[in-house]
Write a protein that holds these residues in place. Structure first.
Motif, mmCIF file in Angstrom:
data_model
loop_
_atom_site.group_PDB
_atom_site.id
_atom_site.type_symbol
_atom_site.label_atom_id
_atom_site.label_comp_id
_atom_site.label_asym_id
_atom_site.label_seq_id
_atom_site.Cartn_x
_atom_site.Cartn_y
_atom_site.Cartn_z
ATOM 1 N N SER A 37 1.063 -1.097 0.145
ATOM 2 C CA SER A 37 -0.190 0.125 -0.091
ATOM 3 C C SER A 37 0.762 1.259 -0.143
ATOM 4 O O SER A 37 1.895 1.251 0.311
ATOM 5 N N ASP A 38 0.093 1.941 -0.086
ATOM 6 C CA ASP A 38 0.536 3.735 -0.273
ATOM 7 C C ASP A 38 0.356 3.890 1.204
ATOM 8 O O ASP A 38 -0.418 3.079 2.039
ATOM 9 N N PRO A 39 1.829 4.784 1.659
ATOM 10 C CA PRO A 39 2.492 4.753 3.252
ATOM 11 C C PRO A 39 1.113 5.798 3.834
ATOM 12 O O PRO A 39 0.633 5.434 4.684
ATOM 13 N N GLU A 40 0.297 6.247 2.668
ATOM 14 C CA GLU A 40 -0.333 7.545 3.714
ATOM 15 C C GLU A 40 -1.965 6.441 3.824
ATOM 16 O O GLU A 40 -2.506 5.858 3.012
ATOM 17 N N LEU A 41 -1.710 6.829 5.353
ATOM 18 C CA LEU A 41 -3.546 6.600 5.497
ATOM 19 C C LEU A 41 -4.279 7.978 5.136
ATOM 20 O O LEU A 41 -4.087 8.880 6.504
ATOM 21 N N VAL A 42 -5.825 7.775 5.422
ATOM 22 C CA VAL A 42 -6.796 8.347 4.865
ATOM 23 C C VAL A 42 -7.677 8.017 5.060
ATOM 24 O O VAL A 42 -8.436 7.122 5.693
ATOM 25 N N ARG A 43 -8.357 8.618 6.698
ATOM 26 C CA ARG A 43 -9.187 9.096 7.424
ATOM 27 C C ARG A 43 -10.408 8.905 6.118
ATOM 28 O O ARG A 43 -10.560 9.724 5.738
ATOM 29 N N VAL A 44 -11.553 7.931 6.698
ATOM 30 C CA VAL A 44 -12.533 7.540 6.041
ATOM 31 C C VAL A 44 -14.150 8.182 7.853
ATOM 32 O O VAL A 44 -13.718 7.904 8.450
ATOM 33 N N GLN A 45 -14.975 8.245 6.957
ATOM 34 C CA GLN A 45 -16.316 8.913 8.061
ATOM 35 C C GLN A 45 -16.574 7.659 8.524
ATOM 36 O O GLN A 45 -16.480 6.507 7.986
ATOM 37 N N SER A 46 -16.622 7.115 9.192
ATOM 38 C CA SER A 46 -16.839 6.471 10.007
ATOM 39 C C SER A 46 -17.897 5.299 10.239
ATOM 40 O O SER A 46 -19.235 5.822 9.447
ATOM 41 N N ALA A 47 -17.637 4.160 9.779
ATOM 42 C CA ALA A 47 -18.634 3.484 9.013
ATOM 43 C C ALA A 47 -18.825 1.831 10.251
ATOM 44 O O ALA A 47 -18.154 1.415 10.026
ATOM 45 N N LEU A 48 -19.619 1.338 10.508
ATOM 46 C CA LEU A 48 -19.643 0.000 11.803
ATOM 47 C C LEU A 48 -19.424 -1.246 10.663
ATOM 48 O O LEU A 48 -20.066 -0.962 9.669
ATOM 49 N N LYS A 49 -19.275 -2.119 11.193
ATOM 50 C CA LYS A 49 -18.795 -3.043 10.145
ATOM 51 C C LYS A 49 -18.326 -5.337 11.543
ATOM 52 O O LYS A 49 -18.000 -4.368 11.884
ATOM 53 N N ARG A 50 -19.132 -5.505 10.825
ATOM 54 C CA ARG A 50 -19.509 -6.254 11.776
ATOM 55 C C ARG A 50 -18.331 -7.533 11.598
ATOM 56 O O ARG A 50 -16.942 -7.555 10.428
ATOM 57 N N PRO A 51 -17.719 -7.863 12.478
ATOM 58 C CA PRO A 51 -16.530 -8.985 12.274
ATOM 59 C C PRO A 51 -16.351 -9.771 10.557
ATOM 60 O O PRO A 51 -17.731 -10.461 10.515
ATOM 61 N N PHE A 52 -15.741 -10.372 10.298
ATOM 62 C CA PHE A 52 -15.573 -10.898 9.428
ATOM 63 C C PHE A 52 -14.256 -11.714 9.461
ATOM 64 O O PHE A 52 -12.828 -11.224 9.758
ATOM 65 N N GLN A 53 -14.318 -12.621 8.328
ATOM 66 C CA GLN A 53 -12.777 -13.510 8.337
ATOM 67 C C GLN A 53 -11.808 -13.574 7.044
ATOM 68 O O GLN A 53 -12.983 -12.759 5.777
ATOM 69 N N GLY A 54 -11.201 -12.831 7.022
ATOM 70 C CA GLY A 54 -9.510 -12.465 6.216
ATOM 71 C C GLY A 54 -9.947 -10.941 4.964
ATOM 72 O O GLY A 54 -9.998 -10.162 6.074
ATOM 73 N N TRP A 55 -10.579 -10.985 4.654
ATOM 74 C CA TRP A 55 -10.971 -10.005 3.498
ATOM 75 C C TRP A 55 -11.783 -9.508 2.564
ATOM 76 O O TRP A 55 -12.365 -10.925 2.224
ATOM 77 N N ARG A 56 -12.179 -8.553 1.732
ATOM 78 C CA ARG A 56 -13.633 -9.136 1.555
ATOM 79 C C ARG A 56 -13.629 -7.681 0.101
ATOM 80 O O ARG A 56 -12.424 -6.988 0.484
ATOM 81 N N TYR A 57 -14.620 -8.236 -0.634
ATOM 82 C CA TYR A 57 -13.889 -7.184 -1.939
ATOM 83 C C TYR A 57 -15.215 -6.104 -1.298
ATOM 84 O O TYR A 57 -16.231 -6.241 -0.675
#
Length: 143
Positions: free
Chosen positions: A89-109
């Motif tokens: 990844s690019d070293p720059e971390l960009v903050r985004v508007q918070s959104a709730l997410k339930r736990p999941f395994q691995g990554w998702r698209y």
């Protein structure tokens, strides 16, 4: 319709945004050329779409918090001889508007139209809402 796709991933072990920043500054979390990477077991099937402008969105303690543009996917073979994918990844971390997410395994698209927007300029350093308040606001439809 966008011609790229994002990934979404739980940042296991991170309590805050600053924890991701600290982890990615360690040699263990970097490629030989000094870029942050996340090593995962599975290679994304939609590689071309990811590399066409996708980001990795990080979930910290159930809240989607920030993103990084994905630069490339590297093959990584550990000491166990197993082939894995390093998401670089690019070293720059960009903050985004918070959104709730339930736990999941691995990554998702994550489709671009489903991704939260970046925080407006000048608000990047704002502390995110506490998880409990964020969850309560989402439940009543404010977020």
């Amino acid at each position: 319709m966008s011609n790229y796709i994002n990934l979404i991933k739980l940042s296991v072990g991170s309590e805050t945004y600053d924890d991701i920043v600290a982890w990615q500054s360690t040699k263990r979390a970097q490629t030989p050329d000094g870029l942050p990477r996340h090593v995962t077991r599975m290679w994304p099937k939609r590689e071309a779409e990811i590399l066409a402008g996708g980001s990795i969105y990080w979930v910290i303690k159930g809240v989607l918090t920030c993103r990084q543009r994905i630069l490339r996917l590297d093959e990584y073979v550990g000491q166990d001889g197993i082939r894995r994918c390093a998401i670089v990844s690019d070293p720059e971390l960009v903050r985004v508007q918070s959104a709730l997410k339930r736990p999941f395994q691995g990554w998702r698209y994550l489709k671009p139209e489903d991704a939260p927007p970046d925080l407006p300029k000048g608000r990047e350093s704002e502390e995110p809402l506490p998880v409990e308040l964020n969850r309560a606001l989402a439940e009543i439809g404010v977020l």
